[in-house]
Write a protein that holds these residues in place. Structure first.
Motif, PDB file in Angstrom:
ATOM      1  N   SER A 138       0.655  -1.060   0.583  1.00 16.09           N
ATOM      2  CA  SER A 138       0.074  -0.146  -0.038  1.00 16.09           C
ATOM      3  C   SER A 138       0.946   1.303   0.011  1.00 16.09           C
ATOM      4  O   SER A 138       0.642   2.439  -1.007  1.00 16.09           O
ATOM      5  CB  SER A 138      -0.871   0.067   1.024  1.00 16.09           C
ATOM      6  OG  SER A 138      -2.063  -1.182   0.931  1.00 16.09           O
ATOM      7  N   LEU A 139       1.731   0.738   1.261  1.00 14.51           N
ATOM      8  CA  LEU A 139       3.178   2.669   1.035  1.00 14.51           C
ATOM      9  C   LEU A 139       3.400   2.664  -0.566  1.00 14.51           C
ATOM     10  O   LEU A 139       3.805   3.695  -0.882  1.00 14.51           O
ATOM     11  CB  LEU A 139       3.645   2.021   2.078  1.00 14.51           C
ATOM     12  CG  LEU A 139       3.273   2.546   3.057  1.00 14.51           C
ATOM     13  CD1 LEU A 139       4.225   1.874   4.777  1.00 14.51           C
ATOM     14  CD2 LEU A 139       2.565   3.318   3.672  1.00 14.51           C
ATOM     15  N   LYS A 140       4.354   1.725  -1.193  1.00 13.72           N
ATOM     16  CA  LYS A 140       5.201   1.943  -2.140  1.00 13.72           C
ATOM     17  C   LYS A 140       4.119   1.747  -3.320  1.00 13.72           C
ATOM     18  O   LYS A 140       4.370   3.143  -4.018  1.00 13.72           O
ATOM     19  CB  LYS A 140       5.177   0.279  -2.553  1.00 13.72           C
ATOM     20  CG  LYS A 140       6.610   0.160  -3.538  1.00 13.72           C
ATOM     21  CD  LYS A 140       7.256   0.658  -3.720  1.00 13.72           C
ATOM     22  CE  LYS A 140       8.285   0.891  -4.484  1.00 13.72           C
ATOM     23  NZ  LYS A 140       9.901   1.756  -4.570  1.00 13.72           N
ATOM     24  N   TYR A 141       3.080   1.601  -3.870  1.00 10.61           N
ATOM     25  CA  TYR A 141       1.750   1.648  -4.810  1.00 10.61           C
ATOM     26  C   TYR A 141       0.314   2.611  -5.096  1.00 10.61           C
ATOM     27  O   TYR A 141       0.346   3.735  -5.694  1.00 10.61           O
ATOM     28  CB  TYR A 141       1.422   0.595  -5.185  1.00 10.61           C
ATOM     29  CG  TYR A 141       2.563  -0.657  -6.083  1.00 10.61           C
ATOM     30  CD1 TYR A 141       3.846  -0.112  -7.109  1.00 10.61           C
ATOM     31  CD2 TYR A 141       3.615  -1.991  -4.820  1.00 10.61           C
ATOM     32  CE1 TYR A 141       4.606  -0.880  -7.211  1.00 10.61           C
ATOM     33  CE2 TYR A 141       3.942  -2.501  -5.337  1.00 10.61           C
ATOM     34  CZ  TYR A 141       4.711  -1.868  -5.788  1.00 10.61           C
ATOM     35  OH  TYR A 141       6.498  -2.475  -7.212  1.00 10.61           O
ATOM     36  N   SER A 142       0.301   2.564  -3.540  1.00 12.78           N
ATOM     37  CA  SER A 142      -1.087   3.336  -3.272  1.00 12.78           C
ATOM     38  C   SER A 142      -1.062   4.694  -3.174  1.00 12.78           C
ATOM     39  O   SER A 142      -0.951   6.011  -3.755  1.00 12.78           O
ATOM     40  CB  SER A 142      -2.262   3.495  -2.364  1.00 12.78           C
ATOM     41  OG  SER A 142      -2.384   1.631  -2.450  1.00 12.78           O
ATOM     42  N   TYR A 143       0.227   5.171  -2.076  1.00 14.00           N
ATOM     43  CA  TYR A 143       1.011   5.982  -1.627  1.00 14.00           C
ATOM     44  C   TYR A 143       1.991   6.680  -2.494  1.00 14.00           C
ATOM     45  O   TYR A 143       2.610   7.544  -2.113  1.00 14.00           O
ATOM     46  CB  TYR A 143       1.090   6.425  -0.625  1.00 14.00           C
ATOM     47  CG  TYR A 143      -0.396   5.648   0.240  1.00 14.00           C
ATOM     48  CD1 TYR A 143      -1.159   6.197   0.196  1.00 14.00           C
ATOM     49  CD2 TYR A 143       0.090   4.427   1.341  1.00 14.00           C
ATOM     50  CE1 TYR A 143      -2.776   6.105   0.943  1.00 14.00           C
ATOM     51  CE2 TYR A 143      -1.705   3.802   1.701  1.00 14.00           C
ATOM     52  CZ  TYR A 143      -2.436   4.861   1.852  1.00 14.00           C
ATOM     53  OH  TYR A 143      -3.732   4.344   2.016  1.00 14.00           O
TER      54      TYR A 143
END
Length: 186
Positions: A138-143
């Motif tokens: 999530s941190l890498k690709y969403s944010y």
């Protein structure tokens, strides 16, 4: 913000919320500024998001630290997008020109929304992942955090971050391949 904190009767809750605010305000501002490209609107988004957070304070105290960061980012991102849409509606007819759209160096809100829409399907599969894997993806690709930023957020070494990202992608690929009835693409 001090007036809002003063309205909280329980001193322990008030001090905890103040600490959460101090800890996360710069990250929240960074996310809002990236979307709005305006310092004042970003500050407004952060304050509005934190007021929204205060309305759900009983739920927030039951969440661990890393998930609070993600929650705060999600809330401020959505608040900033709402502010962007409101501003676009108010001033879109009068001030919108192609030059303004071309000068925007970052991804447009529409691109962010489309990316998030695509990720919604993947997010369903991510719920089945080992929670640390889901968090790091999530941190890498969403944010769109860099590996260095993720390392700082999660208190990991850069090597551990890269390893966890690799394992998380591999696990997600396995889940997606199982859904398609195919073989592992990882």
């Amino acid at each position: 913000m001090l007036i809002i904190f003063a309205a909280i009767q329980n001193k322990e809750d008030r001090s905890r919320l103040e600490a959460l605010y101090q800890e996360h305000v710069s990250l929240m501002y960074k996310v809002a500024k990236r979307i709005l490209n305006d310092e004042h609107l970003a500050q407004d988004a952060v304050q509005e998001a934190f007021i929204n957070i205060l309305n759900h304070v009983d739920k927030i105290f039951n969440i661990d630290c890393n998930k609070i960061r993600v929650l705060f980012v999600i809330i401020v991102r959505n608040t900033a997008i709402d502010i962007y849409r409101q501003r676009k509606k108010q001033s879109g007819i009068l001030t919108e020109t192609p030059e303004e759209d071309l000068s925007d160096p970052g991804p447009s809100v529409e691109e962010i929304l489309i990316r998030n829409e695509i990720l919604t399907g993947v997010a369903e599969k991510m719920k089945k992942l080992y929670p640390p894997y889901a968090d790091i993806l999530s941190l890498k690709y969403s944010y769109q955090y860099t590996n260095e930023e993720i390392s700082r957020l999660l208190n990991l070494t850069p090597e551990n971050t890269r390893t966890r990202l690799h394992r998380a992608r591999k696990s997600l690929n396995k889940l997606l391949a199982q859904e398609e009835g195919g073989t592992n693409r990882g």
